[in-house]
Design an enzyme around this catalytic site. Structure first.
Site, PDB file in Angstrom:
ATOM      1  N   GLY A  94      75.599  65.680 -14.600  1.00 24.10           N
ATOM      2  CA  GLY A  94      76.459  65.592 -15.883  1.00 24.10           C
ATOM      3  C   GLY A  94      75.502  65.319 -17.072  1.00 24.10           C
ATOM      4  O   GLY A  94      75.875  64.654 -18.126  1.00 24.10           O
ATOM      5  N   HIS A 101      66.436  60.346 -21.119  1.00 25.41           N
ATOM      6  CA  HIS A 101      67.241  59.413 -21.617  1.00 25.41           C
ATOM      7  C   HIS A 101      67.828  58.270 -20.424  1.00 25.41           C
ATOM      8  O   HIS A 101      68.354  58.806 -19.879  1.00 25.41           O
ATOM      9  CB  HIS A 101      68.240  59.639 -22.653  1.00 25.41           C
ATOM     10  CG  HIS A 101      69.164  60.453 -22.364  1.00 25.41           C
ATOM     11  ND1 HIS A 101      69.128  61.797 -22.085  1.00 25.41           N
ATOM     12  CD2 HIS A 101      70.506  60.422 -21.804  1.00 25.41           C
ATOM     13  CE1 HIS A 101      70.071  62.390 -21.929  1.00 25.41           C
ATOM     14  NE2 HIS A 101      71.310  61.613 -21.428  1.00 25.41           N
TER      15      HIS A 101
HETATM   16  P1  5GP Z   1      73.795  62.880 -21.022  1.00 28.09           P
HETATM   17  O1  5GP Z   1      75.196  63.700 -20.779  1.00 28.09           O
HETATM   18  O2  5GP Z   1      72.911  63.958 -21.462  1.00 28.09           O
HETATM   19  O3  5GP Z   1      73.212  61.952 -19.910  1.00 28.09           O
HETATM   20  O4  5GP Z   1      74.164  61.873 -22.189  1.00 28.09           O
HETATM   21  C1  5GP Z   1      73.608  62.435 -23.541  1.00 28.09           C
HETATM   22  C2  5GP Z   1      74.238  61.408 -24.526  1.00 28.09           C
HETATM   23  O5  5GP Z   1      74.017  61.247 -25.867  1.00 28.09           O
HETATM   24  C3  5GP Z   1      75.984  61.246 -24.275  1.00 28.09           C
HETATM   25  O6  5GP Z   1      76.415  59.924 -24.068  1.00 28.09           O
HETATM   26  C4  5GP Z   1      76.244  61.586 -26.007  1.00 28.09           C
HETATM   27  O7  5GP Z   1      77.298  60.833 -26.365  1.00 28.09           O
HETATM   28  C5  5GP Z   1      75.072  61.067 -26.818  1.00 28.09           C
HETATM   29  N1  5GP Z   1      74.717  61.906 -27.854  1.00 28.09           N
HETATM   30  C6  5GP Z   1      74.737  63.264 -28.016  1.00 28.09           C
HETATM   31  N2  5GP Z   1      74.401  63.697 -29.280  1.00 28.09           N
HETATM   32  C7  5GP Z   1      74.226  62.307 -29.746  1.00 28.09           C
HETATM   33  C8  5GP Z   1      73.681  62.158 -31.456  1.00 28.09           C
HETATM   34  O8  5GP Z   1      73.620  62.884 -32.198  1.00 28.09           O
HETATM   35  N3  5GP Z   1      73.473  60.875 -31.666  1.00 28.09           N
HETATM   36  C9  5GP Z   1      73.874  59.790 -30.515  1.00 28.09           C
HETATM   37  N4  5GP Z   1      73.487  58.517 -30.861  1.00 28.09           N
HETATM   38  N5  5GP Z   1      74.185  60.056 -29.230  1.00 28.09           N
HETATM   39  C10 5GP Z   1      74.495  61.268 -29.238  1.00 28.09           C
END
Ligand code: 5GP
Ligand code: ZN
Length: 115
Positions: A94, A101
């Site tokens: 996902g 991160h």
């Molecule tokens: P992943 O699905 O890759 O583990 O999570 C990426 C996370 O980054 C998501 O929860 C999404 O809401 C967050 N996210 C994406 N773009 C941005 C952004 O520009 N700023 C912030 N603060 N969070 C972001």
């Protein structure tokens, strides 16, 4: 800095973020689309694609990232009731942003197994 990486742009200050913690190696900020009352992302300042691409030399940085996540969760008042730390990896994991991160999620009861 990887030019088309949104998290590298946050580190560079090119995209604003609600910062929670900042030092020379990691940055923590509130997720823009929170999935829990507290939803903080902790990222290394050096671009690493995902947990799938880390090397043994990244161990100190990853240790620092995790101990920072632990301290932040405590500072945010999550430690007593508990919380979750999640790394999403790749398509089945996902993952949407390919800059490693840790998600810190807390303030509500988490389900298991995760969706
Ligand atoms: P992943 O699905 O890759 O583990 O999570 C990426 C996370 O980054 C998501 O929860 C999404 O809401 C967050 N996210 C994406 N773009 C941005 C952004 O520009 N700023 C912030 N603060 N969070 C972001
Ligand atoms: Zn990046």
């Amino acid at each position: 800095m990887t030019t088309d990486c949104i998290f590298c742009k946050i580190i560079a200050g090119e995209i604003p973020a609600s910062k929670v913690y900042d030092d020379d190696r990691v940055l923590a900020f509130n997720d823009i689309n929170p999935q829990a009352p507290t939803h903080v992302l902790v990222i290394p300042k050096r671009h690493i694609e995902s947990l799938a691409t880390v090397n043994p030399e990244d161990g100190d940085l990853l240790g620092h990232l995790l101990t920072t996540a632990s301290r932040l969760a405590t500072d945010l008042g999550l430690a007593e009731r508990g919380y979750r730390v999640v790394f999403n990896i790749g398509e089945d994991g996902g993952m949407a942003v390919y800059h490693l991160h840790a998600h810190i999620l807390g303030g509500r009861r988490m389900a298991w197994p995760p969706g």
